[in-house]
Motif scaffolding. Sequence first.
Motif, short mmCIF file in Angstrom:
data_model
loop_
_atom_site.label_atom_id
_atom_site.label_comp_id
_atom_site.label_asym_id
_atom_site.label_seq_id
_atom_site.Cartn_x
_atom_site.Cartn_y
_atom_site.Cartn_z
N PRO A 1 0.83 -1.21 0.00
CA PRO A 1 0.00 0.00 0.00
C PRO A 1 0.86 1.26 0.00
CG PRO A 1 -0.70 -1.51 1.73
CD PRO A 1 0.57 -2.04 1.16
N ALA A 2 0.36 2.32 -0.61
CA ALA A 2 1.07 3.60 -0.66
C ALA A 2 1.15 4.25 0.72
CB ALA A 2 0.41 4.54 -1.65
N ASP A 3 0.18 3.97 1.57
CA ASP A 3 0.16 4.54 2.92
C ASP A 3 1.13 3.74 3.80
OD1 ASP A 3 -0.72 5.95 5.28
OD2 ASP A 3 -1.98 4.20 5.74
N PRO A 4 2.15 4.39 4.38
CA PRO A 4 3.12 3.66 5.20
C PRO A 4 2.49 2.95 6.40
CG PRO A 4 3.84 5.95 4.88
CD PRO A 4 2.48 5.82 4.28
N GLY A 5 1.52 3.55 7.04
CA GLY A 5 0.86 2.92 8.18
C GLY A 5 0.16 1.63 7.78
N LYS A 6 -0.53 1.68 6.66
CA LYS A 6 -1.22 0.48 6.18
C LYS A 6 -0.21 -0.59 5.75
CE LYS A 6 -4.87 -1.20 3.27
NZ LYS A 6 -5.91 -0.95 2.31
N ALA A 7 0.89 -0.16 5.15
CA ALA A 7 1.93 -1.11 4.73
C ALA A 7 2.50 -1.83 5.94
CB ALA A 7 3.03 -0.38 3.96
N VAL A 8 2.74 -1.10 7.02
CA VAL A 8 3.29 -1.71 8.24
C VAL A 8 2.26 -2.63 8.88
CG1 VAL A 8 4.14 -1.22 10.56
CG2 VAL A 8 5.01 0.09 8.62
N ARG A 9 1.00 -2.24 8.85
CA ARG A 9 -0.06 -3.13 9.41
C ARG A 9 -0.15 -4.43 8.61
NH1 ARG A 9 -2.50 1.85 9.97
NH2 ARG A 9 -3.79 1.58 8.11
#
Length: 187
Positions: free
Chosen positions: A131-139
């Motif tokens: 995902p482009a969103d770093p928070g979502k990528a980490v989740r």
Amino acid sequence: MRRTGTTRRGALLAAGATAGGLLTACSGGDDDGADDPGSAAAVRSEKALRVRSTRTSRELLRQYDAVLELHPDQATRLTPLRDSVALHVTALSPPPPEKDESGKPKPSSSASPDGAPVGDVGGAGPTPSVPADPGKAVRELAAAERRSADAHAEALVHAPPELARLLASLAAAGAAHAYLLTKGSSS
């Protein structure tokens, strides 16, 4: 006068007896020769478990690499965990190649059980979508860690003792990584 009810000592004795019973129950097995560590069936079974577990850890490593490539700003947080997963892949790799009488490695020993060179911890495979969103990528990375931990925990039930200990350790590390990835996330 004696106390009635459960005491701490009684609870500990009961827990120890239960654990001992479970360990004894887990050590029993089929009569197909898979329990004899030197049997061909046991060797094949361990090799198959290593292949699946190595593949699981390699997929997780590819996920880390993909997230780090798209979100280099997360490197401080993710690199130590990624490096740990790379060590897991190395630990799951087969033992050093066997040598023939002349001291040369046997030809079939130059690759890991899943066909990748032993030194290649990343392995080949499709690049995971991130995902482009770093928070979502980490989740999503935390979810991948949990899936990996679950897969290792599931595999350890069928593993010989030494491999089972390794898989238990990897499952625990994966659960800890998932916790670290979700704790303090800015979601």
